[in-house]
Design a protein around this motif. Sequence first.
Motif, PDB file in Angstrom:
ATOM      1  N   GLU A 291       0.843  -1.200   0.000  1.00 56.13           N
ATOM      2  CA  GLU A 291       0.000   0.000   0.000  1.00 56.13           C
ATOM      3  C   GLU A 291       0.874   1.246   0.000  1.00 56.13           C
ATOM      4  OE1 GLU A 291      -3.423   0.431   2.530  1.00 56.13           O
ATOM      5  OE2 GLU A 291      -3.437  -1.711   2.969  1.00 56.13           O
ATOM      6  N   GLY A 292       0.459   2.230  -0.794  1.00 50.86           N
ATOM      7  CA  GLY A 292       1.131   3.525  -0.801  1.00 50.86           C
ATOM      8  C   GLY A 292       2.283   3.652  -1.766  1.00 50.86           C
ATOM      9  N   TYR A 293       2.735   2.546  -2.357  1.00 50.42           N
ATOM     10  CA  TYR A 293       3.912   2.588  -3.230  1.00 50.42           C
ATOM     11  C   TYR A 293       3.490   2.951  -4.656  1.00 50.42           C
ATOM     12  CZ  TYR A 293       8.533   1.379  -5.034  1.00 50.42           C
ATOM     13  OH  TYR A 293       9.777   1.436  -5.611  1.00 50.42           O
ATOM     14  N   ILE A 294       4.216   3.873  -5.278  1.00 49.04           N
ATOM     15  CA  ILE A 294       3.945   4.289  -6.653  1.00 49.04           C
ATOM     16  C   ILE A 294       5.077   3.792  -7.535  1.00 49.04           C
ATOM     17  CG2 ILE A 294       3.597   6.267  -8.191  1.00 49.04           C
ATOM     18  CD1 ILE A 294       2.426   7.783  -5.860  1.00 49.04           C
ATOM     19  N   MET A 295       4.729   3.024  -8.566  1.00 39.94           N
ATOM     20  CA  MET A 295       5.726   2.372  -9.412  1.00 39.94           C
ATOM     21  C   MET A 295       6.260   3.310 -10.495  1.00 39.94           C
ATOM     22  SD  MET A 295       4.139  -1.497  -9.624  1.00 39.94           S
ATOM     23  CE  MET A 295       5.642  -2.230 -10.278  1.00 39.94           C
ATOM     24  N   ASP A 296       7.291   2.830 -11.225  1.00 37.83           N
ATOM     25  CA  ASP A 296       8.099   3.689 -12.085  1.00 37.83           C
ATOM     26  C   ASP A 296       7.318   4.384 -13.192  1.00 37.83           C
ATOM     27  OD1 ASP A 296      10.022   2.541 -10.503  1.00 37.83           O
ATOM     28  OD2 ASP A 296      11.363   1.992 -12.160  1.00 37.83           O
ATOM     29  N   GLN A 297       6.448   3.631 -13.906  1.00 32.80           N
ATOM     30  CA  GLN A 297       5.753   4.232 -15.040  1.00 32.80           C
ATOM     31  C   GLN A 297       4.797   5.337 -14.591  1.00 32.80           C
ATOM     32  OE1 GLN A 297       7.650   3.378 -17.457  1.00 32.80           O
ATOM     33  NE2 GLN A 297       6.272   2.315 -18.869  1.00 32.80           N
ATOM     34  N   GLN A 298       4.200   5.148 -13.421  1.00 36.28           N
ATOM     35  CA  GLN A 298       3.322   6.195 -12.904  1.00 36.28           C
ATOM     36  C   GLN A 298       4.131   7.414 -12.471  1.00 36.28           C
ATOM     37  OE1 GLN A 298      -0.337   6.848  -9.701  1.00 36.28           O
ATOM     38  NE2 GLN A 298       0.632   4.849  -9.817  1.00 36.28           N
ATOM     39  N   VAL A 299       5.301   7.189 -11.890  1.00 38.49           N
ATOM     40  CA  VAL A 299       6.175   8.312 -11.510  1.00 38.49           C
ATOM     41  C   VAL A 299       6.628   9.070 -12.758  1.00 38.49           C
ATOM     42  CG1 VAL A 299       8.416   8.923 -10.513  1.00 38.49           C
ATOM     43  CG2 VAL A 299       6.954   7.257  -9.370  1.00 38.49           C
ATOM     44  N   LYS A 300       6.976   8.326 -13.801  1.00 43.34           N
ATOM     45  CA  LYS A 300       7.376   8.969 -15.059  1.00 43.34           C
ATOM     46  C   LYS A 300       6.243   9.838 -15.595  1.00 43.34           C
ATOM     47  CE  LYS A 300       8.625   7.823 -19.843  1.00 43.34           C
ATOM     48  NZ  LYS A 300       8.799   6.714 -20.835  1.00 43.34           N
ATOM     49  N   TRP A 301       5.009   9.301 -15.567  1.00 43.99           N
ATOM     50  CA  TRP A 301       3.852  10.072 -16.041  1.00 43.99           C
ATOM     51  C   TRP A 301       3.615  11.290 -15.169  1.00 43.99           C
ATOM     52  CZ3 TRP A 301      -0.771  11.249 -13.615  1.00 43.99           C
ATOM     53  CH2 TRP A 301      -1.775  11.812 -14.425  1.00 43.99           C
ATOM     54  N   LEU A 302       3.755  11.153 -13.855  1.00 42.50           N
ATOM     55  CA  LEU A 302       3.597  12.297 -12.954  1.00 42.50           C
ATOM     56  C   LEU A 302       4.599  13.383 -13.296  1.00 42.50           C
ATOM     57  CD1 LEU A 302       2.582  13.778 -10.408  1.00 42.50           C
ATOM     58  CD2 LEU A 302       4.247  12.439  -9.099  1.00 42.50           C
ATOM     59  N   ARG A 303       5.845  13.010 -13.518  1.00 47.19           N
ATOM     60  CA  ARG A 303       6.870  13.992 -13.845  1.00 47.19           C
ATOM     61  C   ARG A 303       6.518  14.742 -15.133  1.00 47.19           C
ATOM     62  NH1 ARG A 303      11.905  13.756 -11.781  1.00 47.19           N
ATOM     63  NH2 ARG A 303      11.678  11.514 -11.381  1.00 47.19           N
ATOM     64  N   GLU A 304       6.083  13.988 -16.137  1.00 39.36           N
ATOM     65  CA  GLU A 304       5.726  14.602 -17.419  1.00 39.36           C
ATOM     66  C   GLU A 304       4.498  15.498 -17.288  1.00 39.36           C
ATOM     67  OE1 GLU A 304       5.187  11.116 -19.742  1.00 39.36           O
ATOM     68  OE2 GLU A 304       7.335  10.810 -20.136  1.00 39.36           O
ATOM     69  N   THR A 305       3.501  15.055 -16.540  1.00 36.43           N
ATOM     70  CA  THR A 305       2.280  15.836 -16.382  1.00 36.43           C
ATOM     71  C   THR A 305       2.524  17.081 -15.552  1.00 36.43           C
ATOM     72  OG1 THR A 305       1.001  13.781 -16.507  1.00 36.43           O
ATOM     73  CG2 THR A 305      -0.135  15.721 -15.656  1.00 36.43           C
ATOM     74  N   MET A 306       3.332  16.962 -14.506  1.00 39.04           N
ATOM     75  CA  MET A 306       3.682  18.135 -13.712  1.00 39.04           C
ATOM     76  C   MET A 306       4.408  19.172 -14.574  1.00 39.04           C
ATOM     77  SD  MET A 306       3.386  19.381 -10.624  1.00 39.04           S
ATOM     78  CE  MET A 306       3.113  17.969  -9.569  1.00 39.04           C
ATOM     79  N   HIS A 307       5.317  18.707 -15.415  1.00 41.26           N
ATOM     80  CA  HIS A 307       6.036  19.613 -16.314  1.00 41.26           C
ATOM     81  C   HIS A 307       5.076  20.285 -17.292  1.00 41.26           C
ATOM     82  CE1 HIS A 307       9.440  21.139 -18.665  1.00 41.26           C
ATOM     83  NE2 HIS A 307       8.835  20.675 -19.750  1.00 41.26           N
ATOM     84  N   LYS A 308       4.124  19.505 -17.802  1.00 34.99           N
ATOM     85  CA  LYS A 308       3.136  20.055 -18.732  1.00 34.99           C
ATOM     86  C   LYS A 308       2.299  21.137 -18.071  1.00 34.99           C
ATOM     87  CE  LYS A 308      -0.803  18.596 -21.596  1.00 34.99           C
ATOM     88  NZ  LYS A 308      -1.599  17.429 -22.069  1.00 34.99           N
TER      89      LYS A 308
END
Length: 629
Positions: free
Chosen positions: A442-459
Amino acid sequence: MKIKQLLLIPVTGLVLHASAQTGVRPAIPAVLDGVTYSPNGRLMLTKAGNVEDLEKKDLYTLSAFSASPVGSETGILLDIHMQGFAGTVAYGPLDEEALSPTVAFLPKDVKMTDGKALLEIKKVFVRSNDFFKLAEKGKGVLGYRIMDNSGRIIYEGRTAFEGTGPYTVVPTIIEGPMINDLQPGGCIISYETQTPAKTTIEVGGKTFTEPGEGTHHEISVYGLEAGKRYTYTVTYGKRRDVHTFQTAAAAGSRKPFAFAFASANRATTGGGERDFGGTNYQATRTIMATAAIHQAVFMQVQGDITNGANPSDDGHALEYANFKRALEPFWGRIPVYVGFGDHEASRSVFAPDPVTKKSKSIEVFPYATASGEASFARAFVNPANGPLSEDGAVYDPNPNNIDFPTYKENVYYYTYDNVAMIVLNTEYWESKDPMATSGCPEGYIMDQQVKWLRETMHKMENDPHIDHIFVVTHGAVFPNGDHLADAMWWDGDNKSRAVVAGVPLSKGTIERRDEILDICVNNSKKFLAFISGDEHNFSFLPVTPQTPIYLEGYAGKKIQLKRNFFCINNGAGGSAPYALLPSPWSGGYKYFTEPPALALIHVDGGRVTLSAVRIETFENICESVRLRD
């Protein structure tokens, strides 16, 4: 019964397991480890003493309880086809003309025997009981609640009828309509019909028609003006349902608005509507009504909306239908965005450990059709702009196959005016013991979701229309109660992490939390707050670079926060309360309040404030708490 079709990349290379006793079983996903089939065809954990799957079944399902009613000489006959089911049915007319349609239940209920009950019309809707003149009109909609023999509410349905005896059931919208994915130029309107039907929506002088018949309906309406209230008409068969909604404000218009949020709506004790087929209907409806009173332009729900953790999609669907019913009178004009919590998972549960008495569990597979993520995507209409899955990551065992559950409609973002909402899934592919089975804690965020978060935050950071970014999670970045033992903390132990095909990922829980903090806090000027919902309380935590966020003696690499931000938890949607427990940051919490409560964010250009209210008394918990000037 509706089941929204889930669009996924097809799984290739599927191999099925055969058992003499159980027949064909689905192939065990390559991402799991320590999971096999026993000789009798049951799932078994080889790393946990060869513990077998309990093969739990859902006692009640949507397909049974939403079975089509039929007309009779004097009323409407319900038959849920459950031999031996005994209970009662309360029913009454739906006020179709109201802004927020609800059911006016009659003074007396009727018995249900062997799953059958007659909703009498001819002898009942007379004189003062016929408030809406159904006898005179010869048509209407009945709402009904099915309760078991202990009085627990299992399901609330709808049926439309015509005639004065005999009565005929006519095509009926049994769920919705609901406004989803609101945009300045339109939205998606979704609803369910009892039987297959071709429907149309008229709005703003435009007509939107489906290509064919079905029971699940999602119609995109577009080409409308921003920030304008519209009347829309849903036509199906001879019936026409009329509702209103307002399009989103133009991007970057920076006009004042408020949005609402709450979570953990699952059932609790206390009787009546507090346990309405797995959800706290009483609190959930009141929270939404309170949001409407405060003129919220949308509602964000962060997960744990029902008791959940069902072993089947059909069981999940029943509880989801009850949750949606609680919100339904308002969802027809105010959009609701739903996040994924740990109770949204679909679980295969194994026999409890003889010492700890605790059971291990894994996500139900095949993931493409049976996982909690798949059931969630079928039940709700959220933006489909998130990542596909964890497939394609460096730890993907089969680059040419789809091995992980989907992120479709459980990881996404949306915007309203100058605000961006980024919704994450902190309960993805959950396992109660990843080292024994593989999976996510519970609570762990995996790599592909982190990558998407980084890209979306930048956007969003580079979008000139956006001034404020909120990141929505279920598990809290800084938990405060029962979930200090998991979420993004795990009692401060960095050992907890996801495991794929028996191989632990390189980053532990604390490292991954710090990576999320770095993306949101240190690399974004617009990010303002995390909104969470796993802890059953309302609480407000201002975080500064001086806030302690590690245990004393933590030996790992530490992040240095560069600025202030906020963590706002509102898991006060109706479940039993979680008290404040000690943590490095627990002294910083403010306005700590038990359920039920509603939180609102007020945005006026560059100014953002927080308020919260106790929904049973309308007492203010806090108001005009400054988040940004």
